[in-house]
Design a protein around this motif. Structure first.
Motif, short mmCIF file in Angstrom:
data_model
loop_
_atom_site.label_atom_id
_atom_site.label_comp_id
_atom_site.label_asym_id
_atom_site.label_seq_id
_atom_site.Cartn_x
_atom_site.Cartn_y
_atom_site.Cartn_z
N GLY A 278 -44.37 -19.57 -1.48
CA GLY A 278 -44.32 -20.79 -2.28
C GLY A 278 -42.94 -21.24 -2.72
O GLY A 278 -42.82 -22.24 -3.43
N VAL A 279 -41.87 -20.54 -2.32
CA VAL A 279 -40.52 -20.95 -2.71
C VAL A 279 -40.07 -22.08 -1.77
O VAL A 279 -40.40 -22.06 -0.58
N ARG A 280 -39.35 -23.05 -2.30
CA ARG A 280 -38.83 -24.14 -1.48
C ARG A 280 -37.32 -24.21 -1.63
O ARG A 280 -36.80 -23.88 -2.71
N PRO A 281 -36.58 -24.64 -0.58
CA PRO A 281 -35.12 -24.64 -0.68
C PRO A 281 -34.65 -25.52 -1.84
O PRO A 281 -35.21 -26.58 -2.09
N SER A 282 -33.63 -25.04 -2.56
CA SER A 282 -33.08 -25.80 -3.68
C SER A 282 -31.66 -25.31 -3.95
O SER A 282 -31.24 -24.29 -3.40
N PRO A 283 -30.91 -26.03 -4.83
CA PRO A 283 -29.51 -25.63 -5.03
C PRO A 283 -29.33 -24.38 -5.89
O PRO A 283 -28.23 -23.85 -5.97
N SER A 284 -30.38 -23.91 -6.57
CA SER A 284 -30.17 -22.73 -7.42
C SER A 284 -31.40 -21.82 -7.36
O SER A 284 -32.45 -22.18 -6.83
N GLY A 285 -31.24 -20.63 -7.95
CA GLY A 285 -32.35 -19.68 -8.09
C GLY A 285 -32.92 -19.21 -6.76
O GLY A 285 -32.21 -19.04 -5.78
N ARG A 286 -34.24 -19.05 -6.75
CA ARG A 286 -34.90 -18.53 -5.54
C ARG A 286 -34.66 -19.44 -4.34
O ARG A 286 -34.44 -18.98 -3.23
N GLY A 287 -34.74 -20.76 -4.61
CA GLY A 287 -34.58 -21.73 -3.53
C GLY A 287 -33.20 -21.65 -2.90
O GLY A 287 -33.02 -21.94 -1.72
N HIS A 288 -32.21 -21.24 -3.70
CA HIS A 288 -30.85 -21.12 -3.18
C HIS A 288 -30.74 -19.93 -2.23
O HIS A 288 -30.08 -20.00 -1.18
N ILE A 289 -31.39 -18.85 -2.59
CA ILE A 289 -31.38 -17.66 -1.71
C ILE A 289 -32.03 -18.04 -0.38
O ILE A 289 -31.53 -17.71 0.70
N LEU A 290 -33.15 -18.76 -0.47
CA LEU A 290 -33.84 -19.19 0.75
C LEU A 290 -32.91 -20.07 1.59
O LEU A 290 -32.79 -19.89 2.80
N ARG A 291 -32.25 -21.00 0.91
CA ARG A 291 -31.33 -21.90 1.62
C ARG A 291 -30.22 -21.11 2.30
O ARG A 291 -29.85 -21.39 3.45
N ARG A 292 -29.70 -20.11 1.62
CA ARG A 292 -28.63 -19.29 2.22
C ARG A 292 -29.13 -18.59 3.48
O ARG A 292 -28.41 -18.48 4.48
N LEU A 293 -30.36 -18.10 3.41
CA LEU A 293 -30.91 -17.40 4.59
C LEU A 293 -31.04 -18.36 5.77
O LEU A 293 -30.70 -18.02 6.91
N ILE A 294 -31.54 -19.56 5.48
CA ILE A 294 -31.72 -20.54 6.57
C ILE A 294 -30.36 -20.96 7.12
O ILE A 294 -30.13 -21.02 8.34
N ARG A 295 -29.40 -21.22 6.22
CA ARG A 295 -28.08 -21.69 6.69
C ARG A 295 -27.34 -20.60 7.47
O ARG A 295 -26.65 -20.88 8.44
N ARG A 296 -27.51 -19.36 7.01
CA ARG A 296 -26.87 -18.26 7.75
C ARG A 296 -27.49 -18.14 9.16
O ARG A 296 -26.81 -17.82 10.12
N SER A 297 -28.79 -18.39 9.24
CA SER A 297 -29.44 -18.37 10.56
C SER A 297 -28.83 -19.47 11.42
O SER A 297 -28.51 -19.26 12.59
N LEU A 298 -28.66 -20.65 10.82
CA LEU A 298 -28.17 -21.79 11.60
C LEU A 298 -26.72 -21.59 12.05
O LEU A 298 -26.39 -21.88 13.20
N THR A 299 -25.87 -21.06 11.17
CA THR A 299 -24.48 -20.87 11.60
C THR A 299 -24.42 -19.80 12.70
O THR A 299 -23.63 -19.90 13.63
N THR A 300 -25.28 -18.79 12.59
CA THR A 300 -25.33 -17.76 13.65
C THR A 300 -25.79 -18.40 14.97
O THR A 300 -25.23 -18.14 16.04
N LEU A 301 -26.78 -19.25 14.84
CA LEU A 301 -27.36 -19.88 16.02
C LEU A 301 -26.37 -20.83 16.70
O LEU A 301 -26.26 -20.89 17.93
N TRP A 302 -25.64 -21.57 15.89
CA TRP A 302 -24.76 -22.63 16.42
C TRP A 302 -23.39 -22.12 16.84
O TRP A 302 -22.63 -22.85 17.46
N ARG A 303 -23.06 -20.89 16.44
CA ARG A 303 -21.72 -20.38 16.75
C ARG A 303 -21.46 -20.45 18.26
O ARG A 303 -20.40 -20.86 18.70
N ASP A 304 -22.46 -20.06 19.06
CA ASP A 304 -22.26 -20.05 20.52
C ASP A 304 -22.72 -21.35 21.17
O ASP A 304 -22.27 -21.70 22.25
N ASP A 305 -23.66 -22.02 20.55
CA ASP A 305 -24.22 -23.20 21.20
C ASP A 305 -24.80 -24.15 20.14
O ASP A 305 -25.92 -23.96 19.66
N PRO A 306 -24.03 -25.21 19.80
CA PRO A 306 -24.45 -26.11 18.73
C PRO A 306 -25.68 -26.95 19.07
O PRO A 306 -26.20 -27.64 18.19
#
Ligand code: SER
Length: 394
Positions: A278-306
């Protein structure tokens, strides 16, 4: 080969046969009023009962709890650390003591899971200037005929600087190919799987320890780590629940280096579970942790192929994860949120690239630059580092 589901069943049945009732702890989000962002261990929901409140299910409990730890985020990608993981637990709320807990632990690993006792090593609290050595557990290890190593800090469990704490005894299993050697502190092929904590003290802000009125035992067994041993895989990432990730990700995104594959499997799977609770991405709290996880996935994914995109993630993979964690949110809803985040992050990166193309930023960046980029353009440091590395400037 024993599966994750079978392992959970064997554990819970073992303790139920010994008078333990199953707790219902499931969600990663603690109950309202709890200041902690996410449940970090199996015992967390039981804190009031470990502090002395009577539990409605009695004094012997067992259960499975999903947990999330961000303290280990940088270690994700090694052989043992995951962001979201599952913990099996057993608890004695003022009932039996530490020796009984250790004896059952060894019995279950040996007879229930078939682990050769020659691959088991214990550690025990060796004492410090406030509390003496945990001789009772030490003696139990000796009586069980298993090697034990005393340590100080490593065998003192606490949930923070104040509150419940106590000595613990940890069970390690050998994961090397050759005959076990060394000790848990001298050879990291000894992997910690099960912690047995004697909840005996409350630490006050001045550092003093007050004995609790009712002594309890709290144990936590890392499910994925145990599975790695039972399924004899090189790391937690090859156990059965990760197989769909390991086969699907390279199929949709092409060959991925091992560390990227591990980070993507861990972070995307964790994001799905957090969304499922039930957590949704947001700028702070639980949502921020979720956002960090998604963004870290994306930067990992795009590093070799955007051009890679989360829209290639099969809905079946999302569904597989939600089902494993018994979550009822619809997989398509999870997918939609992931794609919204991807689009939003893509726009931020585009804006960041534009700002960084300014002449001022074509030389190595200073702390002042980072502050300016953060305060004026909302570009956090790690993102700037990513962008400057990406363009060969960093
Ligand atoms: N509290 C212990 C741990 O987190 C056992 O549950 O490891």
């Amino acid at each position: 080969m024993i599966t994750t589901d079978q392992t959970v069943r064997i554990f819970l049945d073992f303790f139920r046969e010994r008078g333990h009732e199953r707790t219902q702890g499931e969600s990663l989000v603690p109950s309202p009023g709890d200041p902690v962002l996410f449940t970090t261990s199996g015992m967390h929901p039981l804190t009031p009962y470990l502090l002395g409140r009577p539990h409605p299910l009695g004094r012997r409990l067992t259960g499975l709890q999903r947990c999330l730890r961000t303290t280990d985020l940088d270690e994700v990608g090694d052989d043992t650390h995951l962001t979201v993981f599952e913990m099996l637990g057993s608890w004695s709320l003022g009932d039996y003591g530490g020796p009984q807990s250790l004896r059952w632990g060894i019995e279950l690993l040996r007879d229930g899971f078939g682990i050769d006792p020659g691959r088991i090593h214990g550690t025990v609290f060796g004492g410090d200037d406030q509390v003496g050595p945990d001789l009772e557990s030490w003696r139990t290890w000796d009586e069980l005929g298993l090697p034990v190593e005393p340590t100080t800090d490593e065998n003192w469990w606490s949930n923070g600087p104040i509150g419940l704490c106590g000595p613990d005894s940890e069970i390690f299993v050998w994961t090397g190919d050759e005959t076990p050697r060394g000790t848990p502190t001298s050879d990291d092929r000894w992997v910690e799987v099960w912690n047995h904590v004697l909840m005996r003290y409350l630490r006050h802000p001045d550092g003093s320890l007050e004995p609790v009125r009712r002594r309890s035992v709290d144990t936590g067994l890392g499910l994925e780590r145990l599975l790695r041993i039972l399924q004899n895989t090189p790391s937690v990432f090859e156990i059965d629940v990760f197989q769909p990730w390991l086969t699907t990700l390279p199929r949709i995104w092409g060959p991925l280096e091992e560390p990227s594959l591990r980070v993507l499997s861990d972070h995307l799977r964790s994001s799905i579970v957090v969304l499922g609770d039930g957590v949704r991405p947001s700028p702070s709290g639980r949502g921020h942790i979720l956002r960090r996880l998604i963004r870290r996935s994306l930067t990992t994914l795009w590093r070799d192929d955007p051009t890679r995109t989360l829209s290639d993630l099969p809905v079946e993979l999302i569904d597989h994860t939600l089902q494993h964690f018994r979550q009822s949110v619809r997989p398509l809803e999870v997918r939609t949120i992931l794609l919204d985040e991807e689009r939003g992050f893509g726009r931020i990166l585009q804006r960041g690239r534009k700002v960084l193309s300014h002449r001022r930023f074509t030389r190595p960046l200073t702390d002042e630059d980072y502050h300016y980029l953060h305060d004026t353009h909302g570009l956090p440091r790690d993102l700037v580092v990513y962008l400057t590395t990406e363009s060969g400037l960093g």
